[in-house]
Enzyme design. Structure first.
Site, PDB file in Angstrom:
ATOM      1  CG  HIS A   1      -2.011  -0.975   1.187  1.00 54.63           C
ATOM      2  ND1 HIS A   1      -3.252  -0.742   0.643  1.00 54.63           N
ATOM      3  CD2 HIS A   1      -2.035  -2.252   1.620  1.00 54.63           C
ATOM      4  CE1 HIS A   1      -4.001  -1.821   0.771  1.00 54.63           C
ATOM      5  NE2 HIS A   1      -3.277  -2.763   1.361  1.00 54.63           N
TER       6      HIS A   1
ATOM      7  CE  LYS B   1      -5.522  14.154   0.096  1.00 57.21           C
ATOM      8  NZ  LYS B   1      -5.730  12.923  -0.638  1.00 57.21           N
ATOM      9  NE  ARG B   2      -2.885  10.244  10.042  1.00 57.82           N
ATOM     10  CZ  ARG B   2      -2.600   9.297  10.935  1.00 57.82           C
ATOM     11  NH1 ARG B   2      -3.442   8.298  11.158  1.00 57.82           N
ATOM     12  NH2 ARG B   2      -1.492   9.362  11.634  1.00 57.82           N
TER      13      ARG B   2
ATOM     14  CE  LYS C   1      -1.674  10.846   2.948  1.00 60.43           C
ATOM     15  NZ  LYS C   1      -2.400   9.995   1.972  1.00 60.43           N
TER      16      LYS C   1
ATOM     17  CB  THR D   1      -9.757   5.252  -0.997  1.00 62.32           C
ATOM     18  OG1 THR D   1      -9.153   5.582   0.262  1.00 62.32           O
ATOM     19  CG2 THR D   1      -9.176   3.958  -1.526  1.00 62.32           C
TER      20      THR D   1
ATOM     21  CE  LYS E   1     -13.541   6.556   1.036  1.00 62.76           C
ATOM     22  NZ  LYS E   1     -12.658   6.580   2.210  1.00 62.76           N
TER      23      LYS E   1
HETATM   24  C1  26V Z   1       2.539   1.673   8.214  1.00 59.38           C
HETATM   25  C2  26V Z   1       2.684   1.561   9.534  1.00 59.38           C
HETATM   26  C3  26V Z   1       4.018   1.415  10.058  1.00 59.38           C
HETATM   27  C4  26V Z   1       4.013   0.834  11.424  1.00 59.38           C
HETATM   28  C5  26V Z   1       3.073   1.536  12.319  1.00 59.38           C
HETATM   29  C6  26V Z   1       1.662   1.451  11.839  1.00 59.38           C
HETATM   30  C7  26V Z   1       1.562   1.595  10.380  1.00 59.38           C
HETATM   31  C8  26V Z   1       0.336   1.734   9.825  1.00 59.38           C
HETATM   32  C9  26V Z   1       0.212   1.847   8.473  1.00 59.38           C
HETATM   33  C10 26V Z   1       1.310   1.823   7.663  1.00 59.38           C
HETATM   34  C11 26V Z   1       1.214   1.912   6.189  1.00 59.38           C
HETATM   35  C12 26V Z   1       0.068   2.615   5.724  1.00 59.38           C
HETATM   36  C13 26V Z   1       0.035   2.604   4.257  1.00 59.38           C
HETATM   37  C14 26V Z   1      -1.223   3.213   3.769  1.00 59.38           C
HETATM   38  O1  26V Z   1      -2.114   3.561   4.506  1.00 59.38           O
HETATM   39  N1  26V Z   1      -1.305   3.326   2.480  1.00 59.38           N
HETATM   40  C15 26V Z   1      -2.444   3.890   1.839  1.00 59.38           C
HETATM   41  O2  26V Z   1      -3.250   2.806   1.418  1.00 59.38           O
HETATM   42  C16 26V Z   1      -4.414   3.238   0.766  1.00 59.38           C
HETATM   43  C17 26V Z   1      -5.226   2.012   0.462  1.00 59.38           C
HETATM   44  O3  26V Z   1      -4.566   1.212  -0.455  1.00 59.38           O
HETATM   45  C18 26V Z   1      -4.050   4.022  -0.477  1.00 59.38           C
HETATM   46  O4  26V Z   1      -5.226   4.482  -1.081  1.00 59.38           O
HETATM   47  C19 26V Z   1      -3.154   5.209  -0.120  1.00 59.38           C
HETATM   48  O5  26V Z   1      -2.718   5.861  -1.280  1.00 59.38           O
HETATM   49  C20 26V Z   1      -1.972   4.725   0.672  1.00 59.38           C
HETATM   50  O6  26V Z   1      -1.217   5.821   1.159  1.00 59.38           O
END
Ligand code: 26V
Length: 767
Positions: A328, A507-508, A513, A615, A619
């Site tokens: 992701h 968004k985050r 971003k 995503t 929306k």
């Molecule tokens: C990484 C970590 C590292 C450890 C701590 C907790 C944690 C939580 C999440 C992540 C990775 C998150 C990656 C993410 O959210 N990617 C997003 O995924 C969406 C669904 O596929 C996508 O639409 C976004 O573009 C993408 O940034």
């Protein structure tokens, strides 16, 4: 008849559980009773779906960002309007349930995607179950103190958790080298649209294994008792609030092994209970790894299969047939690596399986240059690619980047494993439920049935230039804006006139971003308005919603900057008829459901190549909003579907980013552009006060100095951004513009998560 039966059921539950009548009940009690009445009703379907002896899919994810369940569940059962009416007759206003907290067991896109996928799986009738962690506290609640973000605990179970059942008897034990914990499953039904399929989301909670230690109690060793309980319960105590940086925390490692071990034990137990031979596991289950967080499931499965008597090789081959992996993000910081010393210390059996996997890889490809473990660290993505059948990215562009760079060496050896599955969102929550007005217009134009056959929205295209449809569309957008305006006024105390253009970035908060780019553009218009250079500027409200990871300094600085701009702009009499800025508090799924339908502009402005998919962009699109964005992630496919002439695209493309980066000089851009210089200088010329933290100055520093040197090309893309943004603002409100909005809704069919799930089912899960 049905009505009286249902009301009676709710009244019985209220009386039994809370000792109140319908008239006396408060919102939480009503919420619990209505939810439980619904749970009882779906019971037969749920059981029937569970008992089918067919191949099932497990979606393993550390995050499920569910939001509120009550509206979606009643809607999917075809009961929402009736229940609203029945309760209304008894003097209960359904909006009461807006007091109920969101279940925010996720950070952002990845967790929300998991929630959309569960709902779609049940809708299209795929036996898809979710497995994850039942965090005691979900994503922090955001507040602001003098413009600085503060975090508070999110007690999402405050009003109870009536949508889950605790399944005590299905608990399993998870062993760490220092102690063993009990994993207790909580099952939540996932109700598909139409109510024909009910799947399961199983979330594991960590607890002390053996009730109460009487021996220790007898010896008055109360701190030992408390400590042991603490150790066990701390594992699922809270969600990690990062959405990118992995900081190698020990507790995080425990979380990952905890829920994957429990899940794999559960799956193998179920398989054996059916009396099926262990060798045939792959025929009955396929598992999707949602990013690297659940990847310990792979060595855990190998370990457990070996315990069942298989040799390593046989176990490996079965595991490989069971697992698939979705990436992701290409952000390096997010690609999880664990120090093998730590893994060995905490879960030694898993460490030795990982070593055996590494040796197998070396035997298979002696000079392939591939590795699972390198320099004493295990790379979880590599483990997933090596020991899985399929690897996918989440948008076409993202998948190409994975093949060309992130996983280049793996792609060279296993090209047949790689494929793309473009993300999607559920049109029930993100159109039908959040925008009943637009849904009604759509149904009046093209008939019913688009809710679970979203390609049918195409039929709306022929009304894009129909004057009556345009007028209705515009009126509905105004109505949604008025609703949002009222909500924002109540929550934030800032008035956004609904006649203003609503320009939204939600968004985050992350540097890639580029909320900073958006912020700069606001100051650009502000200064130009003050200088009388924008006589035709159409009044615009700039709306932000975002949370920053608590330890992400630059992200927090950007929030402080935007809050300061809001303060400046909203208190300036000179521009109050022309612009407003608001950074909403505690942006979450429920807030998004109000924001998306009310937006005129969808800001999707990441540096090209960085946003895997996005995503939120989908929306907004479904709700008839044009995209102001870069050629990144799924924006590319949005342009393909809607026609690029119906979006507003700017900035460097992926190829251009590469070229620009070869000799990028942000300082030269800054020096050559006095207007831009004035904007950037507000970060340290005393325009804003950051309480002496030095935060804003540091933000300026990130553009020119140190490691980053405007890593995300904010200055490079600035001019093109304001050029296209000004064009958009100029176009707003014209007939041609409204047609573009309608064409966006009409072209959104591809972005239904039903389509994504059917892609996975066909190409990945073979189901
Ligand atoms: C990484 C970590 C590292 C450890 C701590 C907790 C944690 C939580 C999440 C992540 C990775 C998150 C990656 C993410 O959210 N990617 C997003 O995924 C969406 C669904 O596929 C996508 O639409 C976004 O573009 C993408 O940034």
């Amino acid at each position: 008849m049905e009505k009286n039966k249902w009301i009676k059921r709710v009244c019985d539950i209220l009386l039994a559980n809370d000792g109140v009548t319908l008239e006396e009940a408060d919102a939480p009690a009503l919420y619990r009773a209505v939810s439980r009445a619904t749970m009882a009703e779906i019971h037969p379907t749920w059981r029937k779906c569970r008992d089918k002896k067919k191949k099932r899919v497990g979606y393993l994810s550390a995050e499920f960002l569910l939001g509120r369940a009550i509206h979606s569940n009643l809607y999917n059962l075809g009961k929402l309007d009736k229940v609203k009416e029945w309760l209304g007759e008894r003097g209960v206003d359904f909006t009461l349930f807006e007091e109920i907290e969101d279940a925010a067991l996720g950070n952002g896109g990845l967790g929300r995607l998991a929630a959309c996928y569960l709902e779609s799986g049940a809708t299209v009738g795929i036996p898809l179950d979710g497995y994850g962690i039942r965090y005691r506290y979900g994503l922090f609640r955001q507040t602001f103190v003098s413009g600085f973000q503060k975090e508070e605990a999110d007690d999402w179970q405050r009003c109870g958790d009536p949508w889950s059942y605790r399944r005590e008897s299905e608990s399993v034990e998870v062993e760490f080298s220092d102690f063993t914990v009990r994993a207790v499953p909580y099952d939540t039904p996932v109700i598909g649209y139409g109510g024909k399929t009910v799947n399961t989301l199983r979330l594991w909670q960590s607890e002390e294994p053996r009730g109460f230690d009487f021996e220790a109690f007898d010896a008055m060793q109360t701190d030992r008792i408390a400590k042991s309980r603490m150790n066990c319960e701390s594992i699922t105590y809270a969600l990690y609030p990062n959405d990118s940086t992995e900081r190698g925390r020990l507790l995080r490692l425990r979380q990952e092994y905890f829920f994957t071990s429990a899940t794999i034990q559960d799956i193998i137990r179920k398989h054996k209970r059916e009396g099926l031979p262990i060798e045939r596991l792959g025929e009955y289950i396929t598992l999707q790894l949602n990013d690297t967080h659940p990847v310990f499931a792979v060595p855990e499965m190998i370990r457990l299969l070996m315990k069942e008597g298989l040799d390593f090789e046989a176990a490996f081959v079965i595991a490989r047939s069971v697992f698939n992996f979705t990436n992701h993000t290409i952000l390096g910081e997010a690609l999880e690596c664990w120090d093998m010393k730590r893994v060995r210390k905490l879960i030694p059996k898993i460490a030795s399986i990982l070593v055996r996997m590494q040796r197998r890889l070396e035997r298979e490809l002696p000079d392939g240059g591939l590795f699972l473990i390198k320099d004493g660290r295990v790379h979880m993505a590599n483990v997933a690619i090596y020991a899985g059948s399929r690897v996918n990215g989440v948008a076409a562009l993202h998948t190409e980047i994975l093949k060309e760079s992130t996983f280049r060496d793996w792609y060279a050896h296993y090209p047949e494993r790689f494929l793309n599955v473009t993300n999607g969102v559920t049109p029930r929550r993100w159109l039908a439920l959040c925008n009943p007005q637009l849904s009604d217009l759509i149904t009046r134009r093209i008939g019913d049935g688009w809710q679970n056959d979203l390609e049918r929205l195409r039929e709306l295209g022929k009304f894009a230039t129909d004057p009556e449809t345009r007028a209705e569309f515009f009126r509905i957008k105004q109505e949604k804006k008025a609703e949002l305006s009222a909500h924002i006024y109540k929550k934030e105390g800032i008035l956004l006139p609904p006649e203003f253009i609503f320009d939204v970035q939600a968004k985050r908060l992350h540097e890639y971003k580029r909320q900073l780019l958006n912020a700069f553009s606001i100051l650009y218009y502000y200064f130009r308005l003050k200088d009388g250079l924008e006589p035709d500027f159409k009044p615009t409200a700039f709306i932000f919603g975002a949370k920053a990871a608590p330890a992400y300094y630059m992200a927090k600085a950007i929030i402080k900057f935007i809050k300061s701009i809001a303060e400046l702009v909203n208190n300036d009499e000179d521009v109050k008829d022309k612009m407003r800025v608001v950074f909403v508090t505690d942006y979450n799924v429920s807030y998004a459901e109000k924001i998306m339908p009310a937006a005129d502009i969808s800001e999707q402005i990441s540096m090209a190549g960085m946003e895997a998919s996005g995503t939120g962009n989908m929306k907004f699109m479904l709700n008839g909003t044009v995209t102001l964005g870069t050629m990144d992630g799924a924006n590319v496919e949005i342009c393909e579907e809607a026609g690029i002439e119906n979006e507003y695209i700017f900035g460097a493309t992926v190829d251009e980013v590469k070229r620009v980066k070869e000799n990028y000089d942000p300082l030269a851009i800054y020096n050559a552009d006095p207007e831009l210089r004035r904007i950037v200088d507000t970060l340290d010329d005393g325009t804003f006060d950051d309480n002496g933290t030095g935060m804003l100055k540091a933000l300026k520093g990130s553009l020119f100095g140190g490691w980053s040197k405007d890593h995300y090309l904010v200055l490079h893309d600035f001019r093109d951004y304001v050029r296209v943004k000004s064009k958009l603002i100029g176009d707003y409100g014209t007939d041609e513009f409204i047609s573009k909005c309608i064409r966006n809704t009409a072209s959104g069919g591809k972005f239904s998560s039903d389509r994504s799930i059917l892609d996975y089912a066909r190409d990945v899960w073979k189901i």
